[in-house]
Design an enzyme around this catalytic site. Structure first.
Site, short mmCIF file in Angstrom:
data_model
loop_
_atom_site.label_atom_id
_atom_site.label_comp_id
_atom_site.label_asym_id
_atom_site.label_seq_id
_atom_site.Cartn_x
_atom_site.Cartn_y
_atom_site.Cartn_z
N ASP A 174 -8.15 3.67 1.46
CA ASP A 174 -7.18 4.10 2.48
C ASP A 174 -7.94 4.60 3.71
O ASP A 174 -8.70 5.57 3.62
CB ASP A 174 -6.34 5.24 1.86
CG ASP A 174 -5.22 5.68 2.78
OD1 ASP A 174 -5.21 5.29 3.96
OD2 ASP A 174 -4.33 6.42 2.30
N CYS A 194 0.87 -1.19 0.00
CA CYS A 194 0.00 0.00 0.00
C CYS A 194 0.90 1.23 0.00
O CYS A 194 2.08 1.15 -0.39
CB CYS A 194 -0.95 -0.02 1.20
SG CYS A 194 -0.12 0.05 2.81
N CYS A 247 -1.24 0.62 7.52
CA CYS A 247 -2.68 0.31 7.68
C CYS A 247 -3.08 -0.89 6.83
O CYS A 247 -3.31 -1.99 7.34
CB CYS A 247 -3.54 1.52 7.31
SG CYS A 247 -3.29 2.95 8.38
N ARG A 248 -3.21 -0.69 5.51
CA ARG A 248 -3.80 -1.73 4.67
C ARG A 248 -2.89 -2.93 4.44
O ARG A 248 -3.31 -4.09 4.61
CB ARG A 248 -4.21 -1.14 3.31
CG ARG A 248 -5.36 -0.18 3.40
CD ARG A 248 -5.52 0.63 2.13
NE ARG A 248 -4.40 1.53 1.94
CZ ARG A 248 -4.20 2.26 0.87
NH1 ARG A 248 -5.03 2.16 -0.16
NH2 ARG A 248 -3.17 3.07 0.78
N SER A 249 -1.62 -2.68 4.02
CA SER A 249 -0.80 -3.85 3.64
C SER A 249 -0.35 -4.71 4.82
O SER A 249 -0.28 -5.94 4.66
CB SER A 249 0.38 -3.45 2.74
OG SER A 249 1.23 -2.53 3.36
N ASN A 273 2.34 1.36 4.40
CA ASN A 273 2.69 0.08 5.06
C ASN A 273 2.43 0.12 6.57
O ASN A 273 3.13 -0.53 7.34
CB ASN A 273 4.15 -0.34 4.76
CG ASN A 273 4.46 -1.79 5.12
OD1 ASN A 273 5.59 -2.11 5.47
ND2 ASN A 273 3.51 -2.68 5.05
P1 4NP Z 1 -1.71 2.76 4.27
O1 4NP Z 1 -2.34 4.10 4.89
O2 4NP Z 1 -1.21 3.15 2.89
O3 4NP Z 1 -2.87 1.84 4.22
O4 4NP Z 1 -0.60 2.33 5.20
C1 4NP Z 1 -1.64 5.30 5.01
C2 4NP Z 1 -0.78 5.50 6.06
C3 4NP Z 1 -0.10 6.71 6.19
C4 4NP Z 1 -0.31 7.70 5.24
C5 4NP Z 1 -1.16 7.49 4.18
C6 4NP Z 1 -1.83 6.28 4.05
N1 4NP Z 1 0.36 8.94 5.40
O5 4NP Z 1 0.10 9.85 4.58
O6 4NP Z 1 1.19 9.10 6.31
#
Ligand code: 4NP
Length: 168
Positions: A134, A11, A16-18, A14
């Site tokens: 997201d 994602c 939340c989703r992945s 790294n």
């Molecule tokens: P992820 O979510 O891609 O599912 O891990 C996010 C985590 C952090 C951020 C964006 C999306 N960020 O902008 O810091």
């Protein structure tokens, strides 16, 4: 001895989703007796070596998945050599990974690249080719949605892996 099949969930951050996809896909592979290595990474380097977001950990924990040992890292070009399958959580991740894959081909040569690229939801009948949204800037329901989609898509991938292994 055959080499172990390896899957990388990717994602943006790294956190939340992945990592959620990593823990769930690993669990589904274990339950189905599939000897598959699962890892995760981000296209960004926003949160190097950080544990998953507390909200992801909490919601995953409510369904019995422990994310606490996972640590964020950025995808590297060598991942395209090491992994057989790279699963993008959304279409933007997919496009970013595809650009990196072209760089890996340039750097290492086509014959070295093992990885195939697909969406996490590629074979998912409930969320067919939909992005895993997201959840980072949203509310609690977003984290449950990630879990719902990762469970549904992991079941679909396990069905594909079992068919592939039967076909030899
Ligand atoms: P992820 O979510 O891609 O599912 O891990 C996010 C985590 C952090 C951020 C964006 C999306 N960020 O902008 O810091």
């Amino acid at each position: 001895m055959t080499t172990q099949y390896k899957v990388l969930c990717v994602c943006l951050g790294n956190i939340c989703r992945s990592p959620t996809a990593e823990a769930i896909l690993r669990h589904y592979c274990d339950v189905h007796g599939l000897n598959i290595m699962v890892d995760s990474a981000g296209t960004s380097n926003y949160h190097p070596n950080k544990a998953p977001d507390q909200r992801s950990q909490k919601h995953a924990g409510q369904r019995g998945y422990d994310l606490s040992d996972l640590r964020a890292r950025q995808i590297i070009l060598e991942d395209f050599i090491k992994f057989d399958l790279i699963l993008a959580m959304d279409h933007e991740n997919f496009d970013d990974i595809r650009i990196l894959m072209l760089q890996a081909v340039q750097q290492f040569g086509t014959h070295q690249i093992r990885a195939k690229l697909a969406l996490m939801s590629e074979h998912d009948h409930l969320f067919k080719q939909q992005a895993v949204p997201d959840p980072y800037y949203g509310g609690a329901d977003g984290f449950d949605r990630v879990l719902d989609q990762c469970e549904s898509s992991s079941q679909a991938w396990v069905d594909i892996f079992k068919k592939q292994m039967k076909a030899g």
